[in-house]
Design an enzyme around this catalytic site. Structure first.
Site, short mmCIF file in Angstrom:
data_model
loop_
_atom_site.label_atom_id
_atom_site.label_comp_id
_atom_site.label_asym_id
_atom_site.label_seq_id
_atom_site.Cartn_x
_atom_site.Cartn_y
_atom_site.Cartn_z
N HIS A 79 0.83 -1.20 0.00
CA HIS A 79 0.00 0.00 0.00
C HIS A 79 0.87 1.25 0.00
CE1 HIS A 79 -3.04 2.97 1.08
NE2 HIS A 79 -2.20 3.37 2.02
N GLU A 80 1.93 1.25 0.79
CA GLU A 80 2.77 2.43 0.89
C GLU A 80 3.52 2.73 -0.40
OE1 GLU A 80 2.71 4.42 3.38
OE2 GLU A 80 1.63 3.19 4.82
N THR A 81 3.72 1.72 -1.24
CA THR A 81 4.53 1.88 -2.45
C THR A 81 3.75 1.59 -3.72
OG1 THR A 81 5.27 -0.42 -2.21
CG2 THR A 81 6.67 1.29 -1.24
#
Length: 322
Positions: A137-139
């Protein structure tokens, strides 16, 4: 020799021959490990030559990775890793050219005892699925109508998108280096000098003076994310302790609806922005990755995946790039 005796010997020989020809390790053998420190090849055979241990040939117990007692190959193989993150090398992604490689992941994991190796096989698989889901999700470089779906585009970005600031908070303990910026980098998008400093000290690298190592050295990049995952930051437990069942909520946690499950991990990472106000698209994105990865690993995701009804622990320590 009588015919019946010959038939018996022939059948016994056939069974032994078939047993000898069956794959010995890795995903082809139900996650089995090789004995005597041998490497498990991508085809499921044990050996110690380049055909078994070399880059691109080895799926688990590879040189530079953790040994048999802490090996991730029995949980996630190279092919599973590629299936989960199957668009990370897309031309539009910063991480193309295999920056986020399986070997870098396994090598980094070897520096953190207990990561992906705690509990039974279900607990181990859930931890790897949860870690890769949160960091995906962060990337992510995905979108709702992306090829293969939005949850096939994790690990696309190395650095925070847009025009990030320097994320420097005055600190005598973790002073900012001149000209350095501490915006989000790597799988967990670690940010701020007060995270780069202790992370660097823990992994033996000066990240205050060299923060971009998190976006240029694959092993350091994964180490930064696993460090965050394994490290409690009071009053927050570690993500590792939550997903492995070691964390027991206090009375205050229970009053805040913070109960064991994937949702509390989201709360740890970015609860100040995403949790406690009902449905949130960012939270659902994290859950979507987690469900997909659990499916690939063949394990149920468990309960309490959302954090919409949880009060946050406090402001998130990381920058959210979505």
């Amino acid at each position: 020799m009588r015919l019946s005796e010959f038939t018996t010997l022939f059948l016994l020989f056939s069974v032994l021959l078939l047993s000898a020809s069956a794959e010995q390790c890795g995903s082809q053998a139900g996650g089995a490990l090789c004995a005597s420190g041998l490497c498990c090849s991508k085809f499921g055979w044990c050996g110690n030559t380049n055909e078994y241990c070399g880059p691109g040939n080895c799926q688990s117990q590879c040189p530079g990775g953790p040994g048999p007692s802490g090996d991730l190959g029995g949980v996630i193989s190279n092919s599973m890793f590629d299936q989960m993150l199957n668009h990370r090398n897309d031309n539009a992604c910063q991480g193309k050219n295999n920056f986020y490689s399986y070997n870098a992941f396994v090598t980094a994991a070897g520096s953190f005892p207990g990561f992906g190796t705690t509990g039974d096989i279900t607990a181990r698989k859930r931890e790897i699925a949860a870690f890769l889901a949160q960091t995906s999700h962060e990337t992510t470089g995905g979108w709702p109508t992306a090829p293969d779906g939005p949850y096939a585009w994790g690990y696309c970005f190395l650095r925070e998108q847009g025009s990030p600031g320097d994320y420097c908070t005055p600190s005598s303990q973790w002073p900012c280096a001149p000209g350095r910026k501490y915006f989000g980098r790597g799988p967990i998008q670690i940010s701020h000098n007060y995270n780069y400093g202790p992370c660097g000290r823990a992994i033996g690298v000066d990240l205050l003076n060299n923060p971009d190592l998190v976006a240029t050295d694959p092993v350091i990049s994964f180490k930064s994310a696993i460090w965050f995952w394994m490290t409690p930051q009071s009053p927050k437990p570690s993500c590792h302790d939550v997903i492995t069942g070691r964390w027991q909520p206090s009375g205050a946690d229970q009053a805040a609806n913070r109960v064991p499950g994937f949702g509390v991990i989201t709360n740890i990472i970015n609860g100040g922005l995403e949790c406690g106000h009902g449905s949130d698209s960012r939270v659902q994105d994290r859950i979507g990755f987690y469900r997909r990865y659990c499916g690939i690993l063949g394990v149920s995701p468990g309960e309490n995946l959302d954090c919409g009804n949880q009060r946050s622990f406090g402001n998130g320590l990381l920058v959210d790039i979505m």
